[in-house]
Design a protein around this motif. Sequence first.
Motif, PDB file in Angstrom:
ATOM      1  N   PHE A 171      62.871   3.683  23.567  1.00  0.00           N
ATOM      2  CA  PHE A 171      63.678   4.506  24.457  1.00  0.00           C
ATOM      3  C   PHE A 171      64.458   5.528  23.644  1.00  0.00           C
ATOM      4  CE2 PHE A 171      67.839   5.304  26.469  1.00  0.00           C
ATOM      5  CZ  PHE A 171      67.397   5.942  27.605  1.00  0.00           C
ATOM      6  N   CYS A 172      64.379   6.782  24.044  1.00  0.00           N
ATOM      7  CA  CYS A 172      65.122   7.843  23.374  1.00  0.00           C
ATOM      8  C   CYS A 172      65.807   8.693  24.440  1.00  0.00           C
ATOM      9  CB  CYS A 172      64.200   8.706  22.530  1.00  0.00           C
ATOM     10  SG  CYS A 172      65.068  10.023  21.675  1.00  0.00           S
ATOM     11  N   PRO A 173      67.147   8.728  24.448  1.00  0.00           N
ATOM     12  CA  PRO A 173      67.859   9.505  25.462  1.00  0.00           C
ATOM     13  C   PRO A 173      67.524  10.994  25.437  1.00  0.00           C
ATOM     14  CG  PRO A 173      69.376   8.035  24.325  1.00  0.00           C
ATOM     15  CD  PRO A 173      68.070   7.965  23.601  1.00  0.00           C
ATOM     16  N   MET A 174      67.236  11.552  24.259  1.00  0.00           N
ATOM     17  CA  MET A 174      66.933  12.987  24.162  1.00  0.00           C
ATOM     18  C   MET A 174      65.581  13.315  24.784  1.00  0.00           C
ATOM     19  SD  MET A 174      68.351  15.666  23.140  1.00  0.00           S
ATOM     20  CE  MET A 174      67.709  17.249  23.585  1.00  0.00           C
ATOM     21  N   ALA A 175      64.701  12.335  24.888  1.00  0.00           N
ATOM     22  CA  ALA A 175      63.383  12.582  25.468  1.00  0.00           C
ATOM     23  C   ALA A 175      63.467  12.869  26.962  1.00  0.00           C
ATOM     24  CB  ALA A 175      62.464  11.397  25.220  1.00  0.00           C
ATOM     25  N   ILE A 176      64.491  12.362  27.628  1.00  0.00           N
ATOM     26  CA  ILE A 176      64.620  12.558  29.077  1.00  0.00           C
ATOM     27  C   ILE A 176      64.771  14.039  29.430  1.00  0.00           C
ATOM     28  CG2 ILE A 176      66.020  12.001  31.106  1.00  0.00           C
ATOM     29  CD1 ILE A 176      66.605   9.280  29.694  1.00  0.00           C
ATOM     30  N   PRO A 177      65.746  14.766  28.839  1.00  0.00           N
ATOM     31  CA  PRO A 177      65.821  16.196  29.181  1.00  0.00           C
ATOM     32  C   PRO A 177      64.627  16.999  28.684  1.00  0.00           C
ATOM     33  CG  PRO A 177      67.509  15.639  27.565  1.00  0.00           C
ATOM     34  CD  PRO A 177      66.873  14.361  27.994  1.00  0.00           C
ATOM     35  N   LEU A 178      64.064  16.615  27.529  1.00  0.00           N
ATOM     36  CA  LEU A 178      62.900  17.351  27.033  1.00  0.00           C
ATOM     37  C   LEU A 178      61.717  17.208  27.979  1.00  0.00           C
ATOM     38  CD1 LEU A 178      63.040  16.654  23.190  1.00  0.00           C
ATOM     39  CD2 LEU A 178      63.566  18.777  24.382  1.00  0.00           C
ATOM     40  N   LYS A 179      61.504  15.991  28.515  1.00  0.00           N
ATOM     41  CA  LYS A 179      60.420  15.798  29.474  1.00  0.00           C
ATOM     42  C   LYS A 179      60.677  16.564  30.763  1.00  0.00           C
ATOM     43  CE  LYS A 179      58.663  11.363  27.905  1.00  0.00           C
ATOM     44  NZ  LYS A 179      58.476   9.941  28.225  1.00  0.00           N
ATOM     45  N   SER A 180      61.945  16.669  31.162  1.00  0.00           N
ATOM     46  CA  SER A 180      62.242  17.422  32.385  1.00  0.00           C
ATOM     47  C   SER A 180      61.999  18.918  32.192  1.00  0.00           C
ATOM     48  CB  SER A 180      63.683  17.169  32.828  1.00  0.00           C
ATOM     49  OG  SER A 180      64.596  17.763  31.942  1.00  0.00           O
ATOM     50  N   PHE A 181      62.043  19.386  30.935  1.00  0.00           N
ATOM     51  CA  PHE A 181      61.715  20.786  30.640  1.00  0.00           C
ATOM     52  C   PHE A 181      60.222  21.003  30.511  1.00  0.00           C
ATOM     53  CE2 PHE A 181      66.103  21.062  28.624  1.00  0.00           C
ATOM     54  CZ  PHE A 181      66.648  21.732  29.714  1.00  0.00           C
ATOM     55  N   GLY A 182      59.443  19.920  30.613  1.00  0.00           N
ATOM     56  CA  GLY A 182      57.992  20.045  30.594  1.00  0.00           C
ATOM     57  C   GLY A 182      57.354  19.855  29.237  1.00  0.00           C
ATOM     58  N   VAL A 183      58.070  19.332  28.264  1.00  0.00           N
ATOM     59  CA  VAL A 183      57.499  19.094  26.939  1.00  0.00           C
ATOM     60  C   VAL A 183      56.569  17.882  27.028  1.00  0.00           C
ATOM     61  CG1 VAL A 183      58.016  18.543  24.541  1.00  0.00           C
ATOM     62  CG2 VAL A 183      59.544  20.044  25.818  1.00  0.00           C
ATOM     63  N   LYS A 184      55.351  18.039  26.552  1.00  0.00           N
ATOM     64  CA  LYS A 184      54.349  16.981  26.617  1.00  0.00           C
ATOM     65  C   LYS A 184      54.367  16.140  25.349  1.00  0.00           C
ATOM     66  CE  LYS A 184      52.558  18.518  30.457  1.00  0.00           C
ATOM     67  NZ  LYS A 184      52.977  17.946  31.689  1.00  0.00           N
ATOM     68  N   SER A 185      54.053  14.857  25.515  1.00  0.00           N
ATOM     69  CA  SER A 185      53.976  13.942  24.387  1.00  0.00           C
ATOM     70  C   SER A 185      52.628  14.072  23.700  1.00  0.00           C
ATOM     71  CB  SER A 185      54.172  12.513  24.878  1.00  0.00           C
ATOM     72  OG  SER A 185      54.040  11.610  23.818  1.00  0.00           O
ATOM     73  N   CYS A 186      52.610  13.819  22.404  1.00  0.00           N
ATOM     74  CA  CYS A 186      51.360  13.810  21.638  1.00  0.00           C
ATOM     75  C   CYS A 186      50.948  12.363  21.473  1.00  0.00           C
ATOM     76  CB  CYS A 186      51.578  14.462  20.277  1.00  0.00           C
ATOM     77  SG  CYS A 186      50.157  14.352  19.209  1.00  0.00           S
ATOM     78  N   ASP A 187      50.196  11.840  22.402  1.00  0.00           N
ATOM     79  CA  ASP A 187      49.773  10.449  22.367  1.00  0.00           C
ATOM     80  C   ASP A 187      48.337  10.386  21.865  1.00  0.00           C
ATOM     81  OD1 ASP A 187      49.410   7.769  22.662  1.00  0.00           O
ATOM     82  OD2 ASP A 187      50.047   7.702  24.757  1.00  0.00           O
ATOM     83  N   TYR A 188      48.171   9.902  20.627  1.00  0.00           N
ATOM     84  CA  TYR A 188      46.832   9.876  20.029  1.00  0.00           C
ATOM     85  C   TYR A 188      45.887   8.936  20.748  1.00  0.00           C
ATOM     86  CZ  TYR A 188      48.245   5.510  17.829  1.00  0.00           C
ATOM     87  OH  TYR A 188      48.659   4.238  17.603  1.00  0.00           O
ATOM     88  N   ARG A 189      46.424   7.937  21.472  1.00  0.00           N
ATOM     89  CA  ARG A 189      45.552   7.014  22.197  1.00  0.00           C
ATOM     90  C   ARG A 189      44.870   7.720  23.360  1.00  0.00           C
ATOM     91  NH1 ARG A 189      50.136   2.842  23.159  1.00  0.00           N
ATOM     92  NH2 ARG A 189      51.145   4.851  23.200  1.00  0.00           N
ATOM     93  N   LEU A 190      45.518   8.721  23.920  1.00  0.00           N
ATOM     94  CA  LEU A 190      44.920   9.442  25.040  1.00  0.00           C
ATOM     95  C   LEU A 190      43.974  10.541  24.590  1.00  0.00           C
ATOM     96  CD1 LEU A 190      48.074   9.794  27.332  1.00  0.00           C
ATOM     97  CD2 LEU A 190      46.235   8.130  27.496  1.00  0.00           C
ATOM     98  N   THR A 191      44.235  11.126  23.406  1.00  0.00           N
ATOM     99  CA  THR A 191      43.409  12.227  22.929  1.00  0.00           C
ATOM    100  C   THR A 191      42.242  11.757  22.076  1.00  0.00           C
ATOM    101  OG1 THR A 191      44.808  12.535  20.979  1.00  0.00           O
ATOM    102  CG2 THR A 191      45.355  13.829  22.941  1.00  0.00           C
ATOM    103  N   GLY A 192      42.302  10.496  21.591  1.00  0.00           N
ATOM    104  CA  GLY A 192      41.235   9.987  20.760  1.00  0.00           C
ATOM    105  C   GLY A 192      41.361  10.382  19.310  1.00  0.00           C
ATOM    106  N   GLU A 193      42.473  11.030  18.916  1.00  0.00           N
ATOM    107  CA  GLU A 193      42.680  11.435  17.535  1.00  0.00           C
ATOM    108  C   GLU A 193      43.374  10.320  16.770  1.00  0.00           C
ATOM    109  OE1 GLU A 193      45.025  14.941  17.634  1.00  0.00           O
ATOM    110  OE2 GLU A 193      43.613  16.033  18.890  1.00  0.00           O
ATOM    111  N   ASN A 194      43.263  10.342  15.444  1.00  0.00           N
ATOM    112  CA  ASN A 194      43.984   9.377  14.603  1.00  0.00           C
ATOM    113  C   ASN A 194      45.115  10.039  13.891  1.00  0.00           C
ATOM    114  OD1 ASN A 194      42.483   7.206  15.319  1.00  0.00           O
ATOM    115  ND2 ASN A 194      40.972   7.549  13.699  1.00  0.00           N
TER     116      ASN A 194
END
Length: 79
Positions: free
Chosen positions: A56-79
């Motif tokens: 949990f990161c409190p700063m991630a909440i406003p960033l996500k509301s501004f539309g910043v996307k996460s870089c999740d390697y499990r979804l993209t298939g990258e290592n």
Amino acid sequence: MCMTNSKKWHLERLLFLIAGSFSLVGLAVGFFISPWGYALNLLVAVNMILNATVGFCPMAIPLKSFGVKSCDYRLTGEN
């Protein structure tokens, strides 16, 4: 952490930028103005430990509301 090219600013990259910036500001305030500025570094450290342990990161909440996307390697298939 996923590797991206330097033109993409994902959530995780912005979180590191913001944490580092707040830490430097806390050091500068603590050194030049008041020792209470070091408390900002303590807050940054607590938030980083909280993020590492429970995800949990409190700063991630406003960033996500501004539309910043996460870089999740499990979804993209990258290592």
